[in-house]
Write a protein that holds these residues in place. Structure first.
Motif, mmCIF file in Angstrom:
data_model
loop_
_atom_site.group_PDB
_atom_site.id
_atom_site.type_symbol
_atom_site.label_atom_id
_atom_site.label_comp_id
_atom_site.label_asym_id
_atom_site.label_seq_id
_atom_site.Cartn_x
_atom_site.Cartn_y
_atom_site.Cartn_z
ATOM 1 N N GLY A 94 0.815 -1.212 0.000
ATOM 2 C CA GLY A 94 0.000 0.000 0.000
ATOM 3 C C GLY A 94 0.839 1.249 0.000
ATOM 4 O O GLY A 94 2.046 1.234 -0.109
ATOM 5 N N ALA A 95 0.137 2.392 0.137
ATOM 6 C CA ALA A 95 0.769 3.693 -0.094
ATOM 7 C C ALA A 95 1.851 4.037 0.911
ATOM 8 O O ALA A 95 2.715 4.828 0.633
ATOM 9 C CB ALA A 95 -0.302 4.786 -0.077
ATOM 10 N N GLU A 96 1.811 3.422 2.102
ATOM 11 C CA GLU A 96 2.811 3.772 3.107
ATOM 12 C C GLU A 96 3.737 2.601 3.374
ATOM 13 O O GLU A 96 4.099 2.300 4.503
ATOM 14 C CB GLU A 96 2.120 4.235 4.386
ATOM 15 N N PHE A 97 4.129 1.908 2.292
ATOM 16 C CA PHE A 97 4.921 0.701 2.437
ATOM 17 C C PHE A 97 6.234 0.920 3.159
ATOM 18 O O PHE A 97 6.783 0.020 3.749
ATOM 19 C CB PHE A 97 5.178 0.078 1.065
ATOM 20 N N GLU A 98 6.753 2.126 3.169
ATOM 21 C CA GLU A 98 8.037 2.370 3.820
ATOM 22 C C GLU A 98 7.886 2.707 5.297
ATOM 23 O O GLU A 98 8.866 2.751 6.012
ATOM 24 C CB GLU A 98 8.772 3.505 3.121
ATOM 25 N N TYR A 99 6.692 2.922 5.752
ATOM 26 C CA TYR A 99 6.512 3.434 7.106
ATOM 27 C C TYR A 99 5.544 2.577 7.914
ATOM 28 O O TYR A 99 4.449 3.007 8.257
ATOM 29 C CB TYR A 99 6.027 4.881 7.051
ATOM 30 N N THR A 100 5.940 1.365 8.212
ATOM 31 C CA THR A 100 5.144 0.467 9.033
ATOM 32 C C THR A 100 5.987 -0.002 10.211
ATOM 33 O O THR A 100 7.210 0.156 10.223
ATOM 34 C CB THR A 100 4.680 -0.760 8.226
ATOM 35 N N PHE A 101 5.320 -0.601 11.193
ATOM 36 C CA PHE A 101 6.072 -1.157 12.315
ATOM 37 C C PHE A 101 6.905 -2.352 11.857
ATOM 38 O O PHE A 101 7.969 -2.626 12.421
ATOM 39 C CB PHE A 101 5.113 -1.572 13.432
ATOM 40 N N ALA A 121 -0.983 2.825 18.831
ATOM 41 C CA ALA A 121 -1.631 2.380 17.597
ATOM 42 C C ALA A 121 -2.679 1.298 17.857
ATOM 43 O O ALA A 121 -3.680 1.228 17.148
ATOM 44 C CB ALA A 121 -0.583 1.862 16.612
ATOM 45 N N THR A 122 -2.448 0.477 18.866
ATOM 46 C CA THR A 122 -3.403 -0.598 19.161
ATOM 47 C C THR A 122 -4.532 -0.140 20.078
ATOM 48 O O THR A 122 -5.613 -0.734 20.074
ATOM 49 C CB THR A 122 -2.684 -1.796 19.810
ATOM 50 N N ALA A 123 -4.285 0.923 20.854
ATOM 51 C CA ALA A 123 -5.332 1.424 21.757
ATOM 52 C C ALA A 123 -5.277 2.951 21.810
ATOM 53 O O ALA A 123 -4.952 3.545 22.843
ATOM 54 C CB ALA A 123 -5.151 0.834 23.154
ATOM 55 N N PRO A 124 -5.613 3.621 20.711
ATOM 56 C CA PRO A 124 -5.530 5.092 20.672
ATOM 57 C C PRO A 124 -6.508 5.746 21.637
ATOM 58 O O PRO A 124 -7.650 5.309 21.780
ATOM 59 C CB PRO A 124 -5.877 5.425 19.218
ATOM 60 N N THR A 142 9.364 10.379 12.267
ATOM 61 C CA THR A 142 8.279 10.397 11.285
ATOM 62 C C THR A 142 7.880 8.977 10.888
ATOM 63 O O THR A 142 6.692 8.697 10.682
ATOM 64 C CB THR A 142 8.697 11.203 10.042
ATOM 65 N N HIS A 143 8.847 8.087 10.789
ATOM 66 C CA HIS A 143 8.533 6.683 10.482
ATOM 67 C C HIS A 143 7.565 6.132 11.528
ATOM 68 O O HIS A 143 6.551 5.510 11.183
ATOM 69 C CB HIS A 143 9.819 5.859 10.458
ATOM 70 N N LEU A 144 7.857 6.348 12.816
ATOM 71 C CA LEU A 144 6.980 5.845 13.870
ATOM 72 C C LEU A 144 5.599 6.486 13.799
ATOM 73 O O LEU A 144 4.577 5.812 13.971
ATOM 74 C CB LEU A 144 7.602 6.104 15.246
ATOM 75 N N ASN A 149 -0.158 5.705 12.087
ATOM 76 C CA ASN A 149 -1.214 5.990 11.113
ATOM 77 C C ASN A 149 -1.609 4.714 10.365
ATOM 78 O O ASN A 149 -2.795 4.364 10.258
ATOM 79 C CB ASN A 149 -0.701 7.054 10.136
ATOM 80 N N HIS A 150 -0.615 4.008 9.854
ATOM 81 C CA HIS A 150 -0.847 2.788 9.073
ATOM 82 C C HIS A 150 -1.557 1.716 9.909
ATOM 83 O O HIS A 150 -2.510 1.069 9.442
ATOM 84 C CB HIS A 150 0.502 2.273 8.569
ATOM 85 N N GLU A 151 -1.083 1.534 11.143
ATOM 86 C CA GLU A 151 -1.634 0.476 11.995
ATOM 87 C C GLU A 151 -3.078 0.775 12.403
ATOM 88 O O GLU A 151 -3.932 -0.131 12.415
ATOM 89 C CB GLU A 151 -0.756 0.317 13.238
#
Length: 432
Positions: A94-101, A121-124, A142-144, A149-151
């Motif tokens: 997907g669009a944020e392939f470089e920025y995932t956990f 990310a699991t319990a915002p 920014t990656h985190l 966002n992605h998660e």
């Protein structure tokens, strides 16, 4: 015709003279030249928001620059990174392939910030609100944030998530005030489930912006909506930040990210090379990780450039090739001699010691400290050897330079104010 990389590099230089340095670094420098077909240059960015900004403010500037470089009129189109444009092993993410956990390299320098981000990310909105991540530029903040966002999108597809930067927030607010349309601004920022603001330090000394952030923050947190902020320093070190905001930023959880250790740096190099289908020897991996210590983007940029040089020019991947690439990347293509002079001049200005004194044999405390800091920063930015640095200071020995750098490293580890002062000099040099 020259390679796409050369064409894009020349066009960017033309664009750089047409926009502010902040705009260049934020909107133009990260663009990737994908391909040229049917008289159209295809560029790629990482989000639809960035694509909208590009089309609205920068497309004509880039189009003109590319036409001048290529020698004929071209059109420009920008796409958002997608599975089609992704790197080989990233397809389908997907669009944020470089920025995932999944592809964030965890090490001793960032494991706390990573764990806190994953929890949010699991319990915002449940705990750690706000989450305040801080650290120097290029360490993965920014990656985190984008991984959060992605998660959340994956777990809660209907969640309303808004990502912005301190600069974009400021510019948007100024526009809305000028157009007497602050109600739309309030509706946009105060009716979200998750607000992600990158580089929040940008709002320092901006009274109306801080006031708006204050009320937005209160509205969201009182309704258990998650706020995540990143900054290059903790709130207590933002001297021009309103005390009310400083207190609120410290309400939740603060997590710092330090420069990665050698093992983490090597893992980052290996992962990036693997994503590009590039195989690097252990010697080259270790060499890159040894030379670039403070900035993950530079680590990844080195591997990207190595891949481009190898693919476009057929250049074999040797230690000599890597040395040339690293020299270009860490000095931003400025000759090393010019970079060294700039470093010493910056240290001179900050510490009130003349350049001639720094380069002299004088040994009083102020001059020695400025000299040691200069050596440390030269090592960090240019990657010059201890012997080469010693030569720049009148033939100082390897051991003398090593001792000077060790003194600064030890002081940085113990003295936060001193560390920030040294890092501010580095940032100032790299941003110019």
């Amino acid at each position: 015709m020259e390679s796409l990389a050369d064409i894009w590099k020349q066009a960017l230089e033309k664009c750089r003279s047409e926009v502010t340095e902040v705009s260049y670094n934020l909107w133009l420098a990260p663009l990737e030249f994908v391909k040229f077909e049917n008289s159209t240059v295809i560029l790629m960015t990482t989000s639809s928001h960035k694509a909208l900004i590009f089309n609205d403010k920068f497309k004509d500037i880039v189009k003109k620059a590319l036409s001048e470089v290529m020698g004929f009129d071209v059109d420009v189109d920008v796409i958002v990174s997608s599975p089609v444009a992704a790197e080989p092993e990233e397809q389908g993410r997907g669009a944020e392939f470089e920025y995932t956990f999944d592809n964030f390299i965890v090490g001793s320098s960032n494991k706390f910030a990573h764990a806190a981000s994953l929890r949010v990310a699991t319990a915002p909105g449940v705990e750690y609100n706000p989450l305040f991540i801080y650290g120097r530029s290029g360490l993965g903040k920014t990656h985190l944030m984008l991984a959060i966002n992605h998660e959340i999108k994956k777990r809660r597809p209907n969640a309303v998530i808004l990502y912005t930067t301190g600069e974009s927030f400021t510019n948007e607010l100024i526009t809305c005030i000028a157009e007497k349309n602050t109600k739309a601004f309030h509706n946009k920022y105060r009716n979200v489930d998750i607000l992600l603001v990158d580089d929040i330090q940008f709002i320092q000394n901006k009274v109306s912006v801080q006031e708006e952030i204050f009320h937005t923050f209160n509205t969201l947190t009182q309704n258990n909506k998650q706020v995540v902020l990143t900054s290059d320093r903790p709130p207590k070190e933002m001297e021009l930040l309103d005390e009310r905001l400083r207190t609120r930023f410290e309400w939740g959880l603060m997590a710092d990210i330090q420069p990665p250790d050698i093992d983490t740096r090597m893992a980052i190099v290996v992962r990036k090379a693997s994503s590009l289908g590039l195989t690097l020897s252990d010697q080259i991996v270790e060499f890159i990780a040894e030379k670039i210590k403070q900035n993950i983007r530079q680590l990844e940029g080195t591997v990207k450039k190595l891949h481009a040089v190898h693919t476009l020019n057929g250049t074999p991947i040797t230690l000599e090739t890597v040395q040339e690439i690293i020299k270009d990347i860490v000095t931003d293509n400025v000759p090393v001699s010019v970079t060294v002079d700039k470093i010493i001049e910056n240290v001179s200005n900050v510490y009130g010691v003349s350049v001639s004194d720094i380069l002299s044999e004088k040994r009083n405390s102020a001059i020695s400290t400025a000299r040691q800091i200069s050596m440390y920063i030269i090592r960090e930015i240019t990657g010059l050897s201890m012997q080469q640095i010693g030569e720049r200071f009148g033939g100082k020995s390897h051991s003398t330079v090593h001792h000077s750098i060790s003194l600064i490293e030890n002081r940085i580890a113990k003295d936060i104010a001193f560390k920030n002062q040294v890092y501010d000099i580095i940032k100032n040099i790299q941003d110019k």
